[in-house]
Scaffold this motif. Structure first.
Motif, PDB file in Angstrom:
ATOM      1  N   ALA A   1       0.693  -1.332   0.330  1.00  0.00           N
ATOM      2  CA  ALA A   1       0.328   0.659   0.138  1.00  0.00           C
ATOM      3  C   ALA A   1       0.646   1.396  -0.018  1.00  0.00           C
ATOM      4  O   ALA A   1       1.821   1.337   0.628  1.00  0.00           O
ATOM      5  CB  ALA A   1      -1.089  -0.062   1.124  1.00  0.00           C
ATOM      6  N   LEU A   2       0.542   1.951  -0.730  1.00  0.00           N
ATOM      7  CA  LEU A   2       0.915   3.337  -1.332  1.00  0.00           C
ATOM      8  C   LEU A   2       0.379   4.540  -0.342  1.00  0.00           C
ATOM      9  O   LEU A   2      -1.003   4.545  -0.793  1.00  0.00           O
ATOM     10  CB  LEU A   2       1.473   3.865  -1.851  1.00  0.00           C
ATOM     11  N   VAL A   3       0.598   5.786   0.612  1.00  0.00           N
ATOM     12  CA  VAL A   3      -0.192   6.049   1.067  1.00  0.00           C
ATOM     13  C   VAL A   3       0.105   7.560   1.111  1.00  0.00           C
ATOM     14  O   VAL A   3       1.700   7.858   1.686  1.00  0.00           O
ATOM     15  CB  VAL A   3      -0.677   6.663   2.547  1.00  0.00           C
ATOM     16  N   ILE A   4      -0.527   9.078   0.990  1.00  0.00           N
ATOM     17  CA  ILE A   4       0.570  10.245   0.583  1.00  0.00           C
ATOM     18  C   ILE A   4       0.270  10.373   1.803  1.00  0.00           C
ATOM     19  O   ILE A   4      -1.424  10.926   1.668  1.00  0.00           O
ATOM     20  CB  ILE A   4      -0.162  10.131  -0.573  1.00  0.00           C
ATOM     21  N   GLY A   5       1.015  11.970   2.358  1.00  0.00           N
ATOM     22  CA  GLY A   5       0.679  12.197   3.505  1.00  0.00           C
ATOM     23  C   GLY A   5      -0.204  11.603   4.610  1.00  0.00           C
ATOM     24  O   GLY A   5      -0.769  11.834   5.258  1.00  0.00           O
ATOM     25  N   GLY A   6       0.395  10.012   4.799  1.00  0.00           N
ATOM     26  CA  GLY A   6       0.083   8.725   5.815  1.00  0.00           C
ATOM     27  C   GLY A   6       0.528   9.294   6.895  1.00  0.00           C
ATOM     28  O   GLY A   6       1.265   8.373   8.140  1.00  0.00           O
ATOM     29  N   ALA A   7       1.483  10.427   7.621  1.00  0.00           N
ATOM     30  CA  ALA A   7       2.256  10.595   8.717  1.00  0.00           C
ATOM     31  C   ALA A   7       2.279  11.915   9.444  1.00  0.00           C
ATOM     32  O   ALA A   7       2.872  11.919  10.526  1.00  0.00           O
ATOM     33  CB  ALA A   7       3.966  10.393   8.606  1.00  0.00           C
ATOM     34  N   GLY A   8       1.032  12.888   9.277  1.00  0.00           N
ATOM     35  CA  GLY A   8       1.040  13.968  10.022  1.00  0.00           C
ATOM     36  C   GLY A   8       0.372  14.336  10.704  1.00  0.00           C
ATOM     37  O   GLY A   8      -0.018  15.151  11.182  1.00  0.00           O
ATOM     38  N   GLY A   9      -0.361  12.875  11.688  1.00  0.00           N
ATOM     39  CA  GLY A   9      -1.119  12.855  12.664  1.00  0.00           C
ATOM     40  C   GLY A   9      -2.440  13.186  12.263  1.00  0.00           C
ATOM     41  O   GLY A   9      -3.352  13.042  13.196  1.00  0.00           O
ATOM     42  N   GLY A  10      -3.569  13.027  11.131  1.00  0.00           N
ATOM     43  CA  GLY A  10      -4.542  13.392  10.948  1.00  0.00           C
ATOM     44  C   GLY A  10      -4.146  11.946  10.526  1.00  0.00           C
ATOM     45  O   GLY A  10      -4.274  10.236  11.009  1.00  0.00           O
ATOM     46  N   ILE A  11      -5.580  12.036   9.255  1.00  0.00           N
ATOM     47  CA  ILE A  11      -6.566  10.443   9.214  1.00  0.00           C
ATOM     48  C   ILE A  11      -5.328   9.396   8.068  1.00  0.00           C
ATOM     49  O   ILE A  11      -5.356   8.308   8.267  1.00  0.00           O
ATOM     50  CB  ILE A  11      -7.982  11.151   8.147  1.00  0.00           C
ATOM     51  N   GLY A  12      -4.545  10.493   7.752  1.00  0.00           N
ATOM     52  CA  GLY A  12      -3.796   9.746   6.559  1.00  0.00           C
ATOM     53  C   GLY A  12      -2.160   8.423   7.493  1.00  0.00           C
ATOM     54  O   GLY A  12      -2.409   7.611   7.059  1.00  0.00           O
ATOM     55  N   THR A  13      -2.348   9.019   9.195  1.00  0.00           N
ATOM     56  CA  THR A  13      -1.675   7.900   9.882  1.00  0.00           C
ATOM     57  C   THR A  13      -2.829   7.274  10.525  1.00  0.00           C
ATOM     58  O   THR A  13      -2.422   6.293  10.702  1.00  0.00           O
ATOM     59  CB  THR A  13      -1.200   9.008  10.997  1.00  0.00           C
ATOM     60  N   SER A  14      -3.945   7.183  10.706  1.00  0.00           N
ATOM     61  CA  SER A  14      -4.899   6.256  11.049  1.00  0.00           C
ATOM     62  C   SER A  14      -4.832   4.920   9.495  1.00  0.00           C
ATOM     63  O   SER A  14      -5.438   3.947   9.870  1.00  0.00           O
ATOM     64  CB  SER A  14      -6.126   6.842  10.795  1.00  0.00           C
TER      65      SER A  14
END
Length: 86
Positions: free
Chosen positions: A47-60
Motif C-alpha cells: 500500500a502507498l499512502v500519500i500524506g500518511g504521517a501527519g497525525g491525522g486521517i492519513g496516519t490512521s
C-alpha cells in the motif's frame, strides 16, 4: 476515530483504487452496514499512502493498513511524525 464513525453511521462506504501490473487502475466502492464491516487481511499486499504521517486521517489509514498485514509505504513532508509511526 472509527469507533465514533460506527456509532453515528449506519452505512460505511469504502473506496479503493487498485493498481494492476498492466498499469491500469480499477476503482471499487464497497458499502457495508456498520454491524457487518469486515476485517481486512492484507498480508503480503503493498500500500502507498500519500500524506500518511501527519497525525491525522492519513496516519490512521497507514496504521490500519499495517495492522491488516500490508507493507505500507508513506510519502510525507513531516519527517518527525513519520519517525514516530515507525
Amino acid at each position: 476515530s472509527l469507533g465514533n464513525l460506527k456509532s453515528k453511521t449506519t452505512k460505511i462506504k469504502i473506496f479503493l483504487l487498485v493498481s494492476h501490473q498492466s498499469g491500469t487502475l480499477t476503482a471499487i466502492q464497497l458499502t457495508y452496514d456498520r454491524e457487518d464491516l469486515p476485517t481486512l487481511d492484507l498480508t503480503g499486499k503493498k500500500a502507498l499512502v500519500i500524506g500518511g504521517a501527519g497525525g491525522g486521517i492519513g496516519t490512521s489509514i497507514t496504521l490500519s493498513l499495517a495492522a491488516a498485514g500490508s507493507h505500507v509505504s508513506v510519502i510525507t513532508d513531516d519527517q518527525k511524525h513519520a519517525e514516530d509511526i515507525v
